[in-house]
Design an enzyme around this catalytic site. Sequence first.
Site, PDB file in Angstrom:
ATOM      1  N   HIS A  16      63.628 -10.679  66.615  1.00 23.88           N
ATOM      2  CA  HIS A  16      62.385 -10.517  67.188  1.00 23.88           C
ATOM      3  C   HIS A  16      61.407 -10.484  66.097  1.00 23.88           C
ATOM      4  O   HIS A  16      61.754 -10.142  64.978  1.00 23.88           O
ATOM      5  CB  HIS A  16      62.115  -9.420  68.265  1.00 23.88           C
ATOM      6  CG  HIS A  16      62.138  -8.051  67.505  1.00 23.88           C
ATOM      7  ND1 HIS A  16      61.647  -6.706  68.443  1.00 23.88           N
ATOM      8  CD2 HIS A  16      62.237  -7.531  66.351  1.00 23.88           C
ATOM      9  CE1 HIS A  16      61.662  -5.755  67.700  1.00 23.88           C
ATOM     10  NE2 HIS A  16      62.097  -6.086  66.533  1.00 23.88           N
ATOM     11  N   CYS A  35      57.472  -5.565  60.625  1.00 22.65           N
ATOM     12  CA  CYS A  35      57.867  -5.962  61.695  1.00 22.65           C
ATOM     13  C   CYS A  35      57.380  -7.369  61.902  1.00 22.65           C
ATOM     14  O   CYS A  35      57.523  -8.004  63.021  1.00 22.65           O
ATOM     15  CB  CYS A  35      58.172  -5.296  62.780  1.00 22.65           C
ATOM     16  SG  CYS A  35      59.121  -3.540  62.553  1.00 22.65           S
ATOM     17  N   HIS A  41      63.205 -10.356  62.307  1.00 28.02           N
ATOM     18  CA  HIS A  41      64.330  -9.688  61.663  1.00 28.02           C
ATOM     19  C   HIS A  41      65.220  -9.313  62.965  1.00 28.02           C
ATOM     20  O   HIS A  41      64.821  -9.511  64.130  1.00 28.02           O
ATOM     21  CB  HIS A  41      63.711  -8.305  60.968  1.00 28.02           C
ATOM     22  CG  HIS A  41      63.131  -7.460  61.992  1.00 28.02           C
ATOM     23  ND1 HIS A  41      61.543  -7.679  62.206  1.00 28.02           N
ATOM     24  CD2 HIS A  41      63.340  -6.474  62.683  1.00 28.02           C
ATOM     25  CE1 HIS A  41      61.238  -6.641  63.064  1.00 28.02           C
ATOM     26  NE2 HIS A  41      62.261  -5.974  63.397  1.00 28.02           N
ATOM     27  N   HIS A  43      68.104  -6.594  65.181  1.00 26.17           N
ATOM     28  CA  HIS A  43      68.687  -5.134  65.437  1.00 26.17           C
ATOM     29  C   HIS A  43      70.338  -5.379  66.269  1.00 26.17           C
ATOM     30  O   HIS A  43      70.377  -6.353  66.880  1.00 26.17           O
ATOM     31  CB  HIS A  43      67.333  -4.590  66.398  1.00 26.17           C
ATOM     32  CG  HIS A  43      66.329  -4.153  65.828  1.00 26.17           C
ATOM     33  ND1 HIS A  43      66.346  -3.123  64.883  1.00 26.17           N
ATOM     34  CD2 HIS A  43      65.209  -4.735  65.898  1.00 26.17           C
ATOM     35  CE1 HIS A  43      65.057  -3.233  64.515  1.00 26.17           C
ATOM     36  NE2 HIS A  43      64.182  -4.101  65.243  1.00 26.17           N
ATOM     37  N   ASP A  81      71.922 -11.650  74.314  1.00 25.45           N
ATOM     38  CA  ASP A  81      72.767 -11.345  73.028  1.00 25.45           C
ATOM     39  C   ASP A  81      72.709 -12.571  72.096  1.00 25.45           C
ATOM     40  O   ASP A  81      72.744 -13.697  72.672  1.00 25.45           O
ATOM     41  CB  ASP A  81      74.244 -11.039  73.494  1.00 25.45           C
ATOM     42  CG  ASP A  81      74.982 -10.571  72.315  1.00 25.45           C
ATOM     43  OD1 ASP A  81      74.399  -9.860  71.453  1.00 25.45           O
ATOM     44  OD2 ASP A  81      76.097 -10.998  72.096  1.00 25.45           O
ATOM     45  N   HIS A  82      72.465 -12.424  70.731  1.00 24.95           N
ATOM     46  CA  HIS A  82      72.490 -13.306  69.953  1.00 24.95           C
ATOM     47  C   HIS A  82      71.251 -14.371  70.166  1.00 24.95           C
ATOM     48  O   HIS A  82      71.439 -15.584  69.992  1.00 24.95           O
ATOM     49  CB  HIS A  82      73.959 -14.207  69.616  1.00 24.95           C
ATOM     50  CG  HIS A  82      74.680 -13.125  68.841  1.00 24.95           C
ATOM     51  ND1 HIS A  82      75.265 -11.986  69.364  1.00 24.95           N
ATOM     52  CD2 HIS A  82      75.193 -13.201  67.509  1.00 24.95           C
ATOM     53  CE1 HIS A  82      75.984 -11.414  68.286  1.00 24.95           C
ATOM     54  NE2 HIS A  82      75.956 -12.084  67.381  1.00 24.95           N
ATOM     55  N   GLU A 125      67.329   1.659  68.875  1.00 27.17           N
ATOM     56  CA  GLU A 125      67.073   0.281  68.082  1.00 27.17           C
ATOM     57  C   GLU A 125      67.510   0.395  66.803  1.00 27.17           C
ATOM     58  O   GLU A 125      68.046  -0.639  66.045  1.00 27.17           O
ATOM     59  CB  GLU A 125      65.613   0.180  68.065  1.00 27.17           C
ATOM     60  CG  GLU A 125      64.742  -1.014  67.137  1.00 27.17           C
ATOM     61  CD  GLU A 125      63.522  -0.942  67.269  1.00 27.17           C
ATOM     62  OE1 GLU A 125      62.675  -1.947  67.465  1.00 27.17           O
ATOM     63  OE2 GLU A 125      62.840   0.022  66.505  1.00 27.17           O
TER      64      GLU A 125
END
Length: 136
Positions: A16, A35, A41, A43, A81-82, A125
Amino acid sequence: METAYFGRRYMLSASHRLHTEALSDEANRATYGKCNNPQGHGHNYVIEVLVGGPVDAETGMVINMATLDEVVQTSILQRFDHTNLNYDPLFVNQVPTTENLCRAVFGVLKGAMPTGGLEYVRIEETENNFFQFHGE
Ligand code: NI
């Protein structure tokens, strides 16, 4: 009424960028720091789901774990996801902070659960950060 709780953890890897059109580029940098980097980047989120309700007299369970896994898999993991969270329709007009990810996961799951009360969604996170959303 008696209430028992069942909780389960799921892994979700996603990227994100924290940025809002409501602020100037400078204010975005000041608010979100690294961020806000344009390249984003990632998580490895740990998503914890807690379901509460009466213990079923026949099954002895609050909710069947396989049922919960299926709902989380199809409504949350397959969707997020991904992926880059910024591209999900839920985050077109919302910054994909983990506070907002908690709200989004809670809302989607609540709508997808066959039975059982969704008590909260908690998302880790990083090793040191976690967020929690309990609905209304
Ligand atoms: Ni982040």
